[in-house]
Design a protein around this motif. Structure first.
Motif, PDB file in Angstrom:
ATOM      1  N   ARG A  43       0.878  -1.226   0.199  1.00 55.78           N
ATOM      2  CA  ARG A  43      -0.083   0.069  -0.049  1.00 55.78           C
ATOM      3  C   ARG A  43       0.721   1.283  -0.066  1.00 55.78           C
ATOM      4  O   ARG A  43       0.676   2.063  -0.663  1.00 55.78           O
ATOM      5  CB  ARG A  43      -0.782  -0.152   1.312  1.00 55.78           C
ATOM      6  CG  ARG A  43      -2.081  -1.223   0.971  1.00 55.78           C
ATOM      7  CD  ARG A  43      -3.098  -0.942   2.455  1.00 55.78           C
ATOM      8  NE  ARG A  43      -2.348  -1.190   3.458  1.00 55.78           N
ATOM      9  CZ  ARG A  43      -2.351  -2.290   4.170  1.00 55.78           C
ATOM     10  NH1 ARG A  43      -3.044  -3.287   3.709  1.00 55.78           N
ATOM     11  NH2 ARG A  43      -1.887  -2.161   5.402  1.00 55.78           N
ATOM     12  N   GLU A  44       2.017   1.131   0.814  1.00 58.62           N
ATOM     13  CA  GLU A  44       2.772   2.493   0.869  1.00 58.62           C
ATOM     14  C   GLU A  44       3.355   2.864  -0.520  1.00 58.62           C
ATOM     15  O   GLU A  44       3.546   3.824  -0.886  1.00 58.62           O
ATOM     16  CB  GLU A  44       3.859   2.290   1.975  1.00 58.62           C
ATOM     17  CG  GLU A  44       4.910   3.171   2.164  1.00 58.62           C
ATOM     18  CD  GLU A  44       6.105   2.832   3.098  1.00 58.62           C
ATOM     19  OE1 GLU A  44       7.232   3.395   2.896  1.00 58.62           O
ATOM     20  OE2 GLU A  44       5.825   1.904   3.753  1.00 58.62           O
ATOM     21  N   LEU A  45       3.980   1.547  -1.134  1.00 52.30           N
ATOM     22  CA  LEU A  45       4.691   1.916  -2.311  1.00 52.30           C
ATOM     23  C   LEU A  45       3.769   2.389  -3.667  1.00 52.30           C
ATOM     24  O   LEU A  45       3.926   2.752  -4.262  1.00 52.30           O
ATOM     25  CB  LEU A  45       5.306   0.527  -2.926  1.00 52.30           C
ATOM     26  CG  LEU A  45       6.523   0.226  -2.015  1.00 52.30           C
ATOM     27  CD1 LEU A  45       6.946  -1.218  -2.369  1.00 52.30           C
ATOM     28  CD2 LEU A  45       7.550   1.282  -1.853  1.00 52.30           C
ATOM     29  N   ASP A  64       1.203   4.371  -3.031  1.00 53.55           N
ATOM     30  CA  ASP A  64       0.929   5.760  -3.222  1.00 53.55           C
ATOM     31  C   ASP A  64       2.055   6.626  -3.340  1.00 53.55           C
ATOM     32  O   ASP A  64       2.117   7.904  -3.435  1.00 53.55           O
ATOM     33  CB  ASP A  64       0.447   5.821  -1.638  1.00 53.55           C
ATOM     34  CG  ASP A  64      -0.918   5.259  -1.135  1.00 53.55           C
ATOM     35  OD1 ASP A  64      -1.405   5.085  -2.182  1.00 53.55           O
ATOM     36  OD2 ASP A  64      -1.102   5.127  -0.081  1.00 53.55           O
ATOM     37  N   ARG A  65       3.408   6.205  -3.685  1.00 50.94           N
ATOM     38  CA  ARG A  65       4.207   6.661  -3.828  1.00 50.94           C
ATOM     39  C   ARG A  65       4.449   7.021  -5.389  1.00 50.94           C
ATOM     40  O   ARG A  65       4.049   6.262  -6.264  1.00 50.94           O
ATOM     41  CB  ARG A  65       5.466   6.004  -3.691  1.00 50.94           C
ATOM     42  CG  ARG A  65       5.985   5.816  -2.137  1.00 50.94           C
ATOM     43  CD  ARG A  65       7.484   5.380  -1.866  1.00 50.94           C
ATOM     44  NE  ARG A  65       7.412   4.941  -0.501  1.00 50.94           N
ATOM     45  CZ  ARG A  65       8.770   4.262   0.167  1.00 50.94           C
ATOM     46  NH1 ARG A  65       9.432   3.707  -0.951  1.00 50.94           N
ATOM     47  NH2 ARG A  65       8.615   4.039   1.026  1.00 50.94           N
ATOM     48  N   PRO A  66       4.991   8.176  -5.870  1.00 48.88           N
ATOM     49  CA  PRO A  66       5.228   8.398  -7.103  1.00 48.88           C
ATOM     50  C   PRO A  66       6.325   7.423  -7.828  1.00 48.88           C
ATOM     51  O   PRO A  66       7.152   7.022  -7.329  1.00 48.88           O
ATOM     52  CB  PRO A  66       5.866   9.927  -7.236  1.00 48.88           C
ATOM     53  CG  PRO A  66       5.648  10.504  -5.870  1.00 48.88           C
ATOM     54  CD  PRO A  66       5.453   9.311  -4.961  1.00 48.88           C
ATOM     55  N   ARG A  67       5.962   7.072  -9.335  1.00 47.64           N
ATOM     56  CA  ARG A  67       6.561   6.442  -9.785  1.00 47.64           C
ATOM     57  C   ARG A  67       8.199   7.042  -9.921  1.00 47.64           C
ATOM     58  O   ARG A  67       8.364   8.076 -10.538  1.00 47.64           O
ATOM     59  CB  ARG A  67       6.225   6.123 -11.216  1.00 47.64           C
ATOM     60  CG  ARG A  67       7.135   4.908 -11.917  1.00 47.64           C
ATOM     61  CD  ARG A  67       6.577   5.023 -13.576  1.00 47.64           C
ATOM     62  NE  ARG A  67       5.100   4.562 -13.552  1.00 47.64           N
ATOM     63  CZ  ARG A  67       5.009   3.176 -13.253  1.00 47.64           C
ATOM     64  NH1 ARG A  67       5.761   2.556 -13.721  1.00 47.64           N
ATOM     65  NH2 ARG A  67       3.415   2.774 -13.629  1.00 47.64           N
ATOM     66  N   PRO A  68       9.228   6.265  -9.726  1.00 46.48           N
ATOM     67  CA  PRO A  68      10.533   6.862  -9.563  1.00 46.48           C
ATOM     68  C   PRO A  68      11.020   6.939 -11.087  1.00 46.48           C
ATOM     69  O   PRO A  68      10.398   6.342 -11.839  1.00 46.48           O
ATOM     70  CB  PRO A  68      11.539   5.835  -9.146  1.00 46.48           C
ATOM     71  CG  PRO A  68      10.719   4.484  -9.039  1.00 46.48           C
ATOM     72  CD  PRO A  68       9.137   4.877  -9.126  1.00 46.48           C
TER      73      PRO A  68
END
Length: 344
Positions: A332-334, A336-340
């Motif tokens: 879930r955390e990943l 919500d993160r912007p794509r690197p």
């Protein structure tokens, strides 16, 4: 909720007459803190500690049925998963020991044979032949049982472990023996005939098989939903009665003299800082003097209760950590993160 009681219905075996009062080495039981999990099993915990704990066995019929943390269906699922392994599974027969090799097999992983996995087909064949299936330390691998033992560990201040026994009718899994633990037994399925005998005559006793004369103090048939308490060191044996007998045993551990001595050593040495290699006689004498002074000061401040609690805390600290790696939360955390940014 009305308290559970050790009084049995007229058609069942009554409890024996009260046993002699505890010997002088048994301490007076202080006021007990609120123990809701223990209450679910034995009812009035104050009365339980005053009349049964370390004194006499007893049978209890909880007013509210205890939902078993582990069912036979769940055990089938665990076997079907294929990961049950020695030493968590054992086959026992009172008069005919069963070697692990007769009910275990190997699995080939990456071209390497790994032994000790349980063969479910052989387990069923041995049960059909009158053997008992023993699941050791269920709290290590079954999360709901781990939660149960953790609650009781906190309430009792002592390490609690869980074992599960499955016995066909008319069979006896273990011979007459003593356990180095108080035992709370919940009958999950079927019924089982129990014979509980006297406790040790003094402190110089060993757990394990009992031979020779040992008078019985309680004979009873434990039925589904009922709870049996066996004090530490009281000899006992059991035979499957009707149906497939299945019961959960919660063992409440206590330290022995060796564990008390280890706890005392740790308490005495706490906070002591010494040079690792004094270089001459003067430095050696100074270090020895520092040690003696520290030990004398620490010893004067300690009580027997401090040593006992430290030993119990060491046992509790040895319980396995059931923390999950948190993979779902990480996903879930990943998400919500912007794509690197792509690597050039």
């Amino acid at each position: 909720m009305p308290p559970a009681t050790s009084q049995r219905p007229p058609h069942r075996s009554p409890l024996p007459q009260p046993l002699p009062q505890p010997t002088p080495h048994q301490p007076h039981q202080p006021h007990q803190p609120h123990q809701p999990t223990l209450h679910d099993w034995v009812g009035d915990t104050e009365r339980f500690h005053a009349t049964h704990w370390r004194r006499r066995p007893g049978v209890f019929r909880p007013e509210q049925p205890i939902a078993p943390n582990l069912t036979l269906e769940q055990i089938d699922t665990a076997f079907a998963g294929g990961l049950l392994h020695q030493p968590y599974v054992e086959i026992a027969h009172a008069d005919d020991p069963v070697a692990p090799e007769t009910y275990s097999t190997s699995r080939n992983v990456l071209g390497t044979a790994n032994g000790g996995y349980v063969d479910s087909v052989r387990i069923r064949e041995l049960l059909d032949g009158g053997a008992t299936l023993l699941l050791r330390n269920v709290d290590h691998w079954h999360p709901p049982t781990a939660e149960l033992t953790a609650r009781l560990t906190e309430e009792l201040g002592r390490r609690v472990e869980a074992f599960f026994f499955i016995t066909p009718p008319g069979s006896q899994g273990l011979p007459l023996h003593r356990d180095d633990a108080d035992v709370l037994i919940l009958q999950v399925n079927g019924s089982k005939r129990w014979h509980v005998h006297e406790g040790p005559e003094d402190e110089d006793w060993r757990p394990g098989r009992v031979t020779g004369e040992c008078p019985a103090v309680l004979e009873t048939t434990l039925r589904t939903g009922e709870v049996l308490y066996i004090p530490r060191g009281f000899a006992h044996r059991a035979t499957g009665d009707s149906g497939l007998s299945a019961h959960l045993s919660l063992t409440v551990r206590e330290p022995g003299s060796q564990q008390l001595f280890g706890a005392l050593q740790r308490l005495l040495m706490a906070g002591l800082k010494l040079p690792p290699r004094p270089v001459d006689d003067a430095a050696l004498l100074e270090t020895a003097g520092t040690m003696l002074g520290h030990l004398a000061e620490r010893l004067a401040s300690l009580t027997a209760a401090d040593v006992l609690e430290a030993a119990r805390a060491a046992q509790r600290a040895g319980l396995p950590d059931h923390a999950a790696p948190g993979l779902a939360a990480l996903a879930r955390e990943l998400a919500d993160r912007p794509r690197p940014a792509p690597v050039a």
